[in-house]
Scaffold this motif. Structure first.
Motif, PDB file in Angstrom:
ATOM      1  N   UNK A  31      78.543 -23.461  29.959  1.00 41.95           N
ATOM      2  CA  UNK A  31      79.843 -23.036  30.488  1.00 41.95           C
ATOM      3  C   UNK A  31      80.414 -21.868  29.689  1.00 41.95           C
ATOM      4  N   UNK A  32      80.259 -21.890  28.383  1.00 43.86           N
ATOM      5  CA  UNK A  32      80.786 -20.806  27.542  1.00 43.86           C
ATOM      6  C   UNK A  32      80.081 -19.490  27.836  1.00 43.86           C
ATOM      7  N   UNK A  33      78.793 -19.552  28.105  1.00 43.02           N
ATOM      8  CA  UNK A  33      78.026 -18.328  28.350  1.00 43.02           C
ATOM      9  C   UNK A  33      78.093 -17.889  29.803  1.00 43.02           C
ATOM     10  N   UNK A  34      78.088 -18.839  30.725  1.00 43.40           N
ATOM     11  CA  UNK A  34      78.180 -18.506  32.146  1.00 43.40           C
ATOM     12  C   UNK A  34      76.877 -17.966  32.712  1.00 43.40           C
ATOM     13  N   UNK A  35      76.915 -17.645  33.975  1.00 39.55           N
ATOM     14  CA  UNK A  35      75.717 -17.144  34.671  1.00 39.55           C
ATOM     15  C   UNK A  35      75.451 -15.678  34.363  1.00 39.55           C
ATOM     16  N   UNK A  36      76.499 -14.921  34.093  1.00 40.57           N
ATOM     17  CA  UNK A  36      76.348 -13.477  33.850  1.00 40.57           C
ATOM     18  C   UNK A  36      77.321 -13.070  32.749  1.00 40.57           C
ATOM     19  N   UNK A  37      76.939 -13.226  31.473  1.00 39.39           N
ATOM     20  CA  UNK A  37      77.872 -12.956  30.374  1.00 39.39           C
ATOM     21  C   UNK A  37      78.212 -11.481  30.189  1.00 39.39           C
ATOM     22  N   UNK A 107      72.408 -21.314   6.412  1.00 35.71           N
ATOM     23  CA  UNK A 107      71.225 -22.072   6.827  1.00 35.71           C
ATOM     24  C   UNK A 107      70.458 -21.346   7.929  1.00 35.71           C
ATOM     25  N   UNK A 108      71.177 -20.592   8.741  1.00 36.94           N
ATOM     26  CA  UNK A 108      70.516 -19.831   9.804  1.00 36.94           C
ATOM     27  C   UNK A 108      69.597 -18.766   9.207  1.00 36.94           C
ATOM     28  N   UNK A 109      69.976 -18.217   8.063  1.00 38.65           N
ATOM     29  CA  UNK A 109      69.117 -17.252   7.376  1.00 38.65           C
ATOM     30  C   UNK A 109      67.822 -17.928   6.957  1.00 38.65           C
ATOM     31  N   UNK A 110      67.926 -19.117   6.400  1.00 42.87           N
ATOM     32  CA  UNK A 110      66.740 -19.883   6.011  1.00 42.87           C
ATOM     33  C   UNK A 110      65.862 -20.182   7.225  1.00 42.87           C
ATOM     34  N   UNK A 111      66.501 -20.512   8.344  1.00 43.12           N
ATOM     35  CA  UNK A 111      65.751 -20.912   9.545  1.00 43.12           C
ATOM     36  C   UNK A 111      65.121 -19.726  10.270  1.00 43.12           C
ATOM     37  N   UNK A 112      65.504 -18.509   9.871  1.00 39.16           N
ATOM     38  CA  UNK A 112      65.038 -17.270  10.494  1.00 39.16           C
ATOM     39  C   UNK A 112      65.572 -17.095  11.917  1.00 39.16           C
ATOM     40  N   UNK A 113      66.681 -17.766  12.221  1.00 42.44           N
ATOM     41  CA  UNK A 113      67.328 -17.571  13.517  1.00 42.44           C
ATOM     42  C   UNK A 113      67.802 -16.127  13.610  1.00 42.44           C
ATOM     43  N   UNK A 114      67.834 -15.608  14.829  1.00 41.60           N
ATOM     44  CA  UNK A 114      68.268 -14.228  15.040  1.00 41.60           C
ATOM     45  C   UNK A 114      69.780 -14.089  14.979  1.00 41.60           C
ATOM     46  N   UNK A 115      70.482 -15.181  15.244  1.00 39.98           N
ATOM     47  CA  UNK A 115      71.942 -15.161  15.208  1.00 39.98           C
ATOM     48  C   UNK A 115      72.461 -16.585  15.060  1.00 39.98           C
ATOM     49  N   UNK A 116      73.710 -16.677  14.665  1.00 41.12           N
ATOM     50  CA  UNK A 116      74.347 -17.980  14.496  1.00 41.12           C
ATOM     51  C   UNK A 116      75.753 -17.927  15.067  1.00 41.12           C
ATOM     52  N   UNK A 117      76.156 -19.015  15.698  1.00 39.11           N
ATOM     53  CA  UNK A 117      77.511 -19.170  16.237  1.00 39.11           C
ATOM     54  C   UNK A 117      78.003 -20.534  15.774  1.00 39.11           C
ATOM     55  N   UNK A 118      79.257 -20.578  15.304  1.00 41.74           N
ATOM     56  CA  UNK A 118      79.818 -21.832  14.819  1.00 41.74           C
ATOM     57  C   UNK A 118      80.610 -22.538  15.916  1.00 41.74           C
ATOM     58  N   UNK A 119      80.686 -23.843  15.785  1.00 40.43           N
ATOM     59  CA  UNK A 119      81.534 -24.639  16.669  1.00 40.43           C
ATOM     60  C   UNK A 119      82.974 -24.539  16.195  1.00 40.43           C
ATOM     61  N   UNK A 120      83.938 -24.691  17.055  1.00 42.17           N
ATOM     62  CA  UNK A 120      83.802 -24.754  18.513  1.00 42.17           C
ATOM     63  C   UNK A 120      83.349 -23.398  19.054  1.00 42.17           C
ATOM     64  N   UNK A 130      74.929 -13.082  22.121  1.00 43.11           N
ATOM     65  CA  UNK A 130      73.737 -13.247  22.956  1.00 43.11           C
ATOM     66  C   UNK A 130      73.347 -11.972  23.710  1.00 43.11           C
ATOM     67  N   UNK A 131      74.315 -11.194  24.150  1.00 49.31           N
ATOM     68  CA  UNK A 131      74.034 -10.024  24.992  1.00 49.31           C
ATOM     69  C   UNK A 131      73.044  -9.043  24.369  1.00 49.31           C
ATOM     70  N   UNK A 132      73.214  -8.616  23.113  1.00 50.90           N
ATOM     71  CA  UNK A 132      72.222  -7.685  22.556  1.00 50.90           C
ATOM     72  C   UNK A 132      70.822  -8.299  22.452  1.00 50.90           C
ATOM     73  N   UNK A 133      70.756  -9.592  22.202  1.00 52.50           N
ATOM     74  CA  UNK A 133      69.452 -10.261  22.125  1.00 52.50           C
ATOM     75  C   UNK A 133      68.796 -10.295  23.491  1.00 52.50           C
ATOM     76  N   UNK A 134      69.574 -10.545  24.532  1.00 52.44           N
ATOM     77  CA  UNK A 134      69.036 -10.540  25.891  1.00 52.44           C
ATOM     78  C   UNK A 134      68.606  -9.136  26.308  1.00 52.44           C
ATOM     79  N   UNK A 135      69.402  -8.140  25.974  1.00 49.99           N
ATOM     80  CA  UNK A 135      69.069  -6.754  26.332  1.00 49.99           C
ATOM     81  C   UNK A 135      67.769  -6.309  25.671  1.00 49.99           C
ATOM     82  N   UNK A 136      67.477  -6.859  24.497  1.00 43.77           N
ATOM     83  CA  UNK A 136      66.239  -6.499  23.808  1.00 43.77           C
ATOM     84  C   UNK A 136      65.015  -7.027  24.540  1.00 43.77           C
TER      85      UNK A 136
END
Length: 140
Positions: A31-37, A107-120, A130-136
């Motif tokens: 829901x936060x990201x939607x069909x077309x962010x 911890x995201x750096x350790x996990x080698x994730x490309x990005x991190x977002x915190x809750x909420x 997410x958009x730049x990662x999708x565009x890539x």
């Protein structure tokens, strides 16, 4: 779907894997990201996943353009899973990890994730992350 060597066509929907052991968390992320962010990326199709073996299978299929992993998932958290995927997949798509709090971003750096977002999860922050990662992932 129009794919070539792990890249998506600019016209085909992008496949976004959303992993959490909690269906409420998966729903909130979708829901936060939607069909077309963003108008610079094609629409998104979601692949809901609740278990680690299914994540590994889906990510290894070559059909996923982006993965969003719940760092608080149980019994297999998204941070450890991100590290496993980055270590084991030759061409791992981008991974975003959702952490329980902003202080866990290291911890995201350790996990080698490309990005991190915190809750909420803030929809604007998630879309902006997410958009730049999708565009890539798009073929010119």
């Amino acid at each position: 779907m129009n794919r070539h060597a792990g890249w998506a066509s600019a016209y085909a929907p992008l496949q976004v894997l959303v992993y959490s052991s909690n269906p409420v968390v998966r729903n909130r992320i979708r829901q936060a990201l939607g069909r077309r962010p963003d108008n610079r990326v094609p629409p998104l199709d979601y692949v809901d996943v609740a278990t680690q073996p299914t994540v590994i299978s889906q990510m290894g299929s070559g059909r996923i353009d982006l993965a969003i992993l719940d760092g608080e998932a149980s019994p297999s958290g998204g941070l450890g899973l991100a590290k496993q995927l980055k270590d084991e997949l030759l061409q791992c798509p981008p991974i975003v990890v959702v952490t329980g709090r902003a202080e866990d971003a290291w911890l995201a750096t350790w996990s080698r994730a490309d990005a991190v977002v915190a809750r909420p999860v803030d929809p604007m922050v998630l879309a902006g992350t997410v958009t730049p990662l999708l565009r890539s992932r798009l073929i010119a």
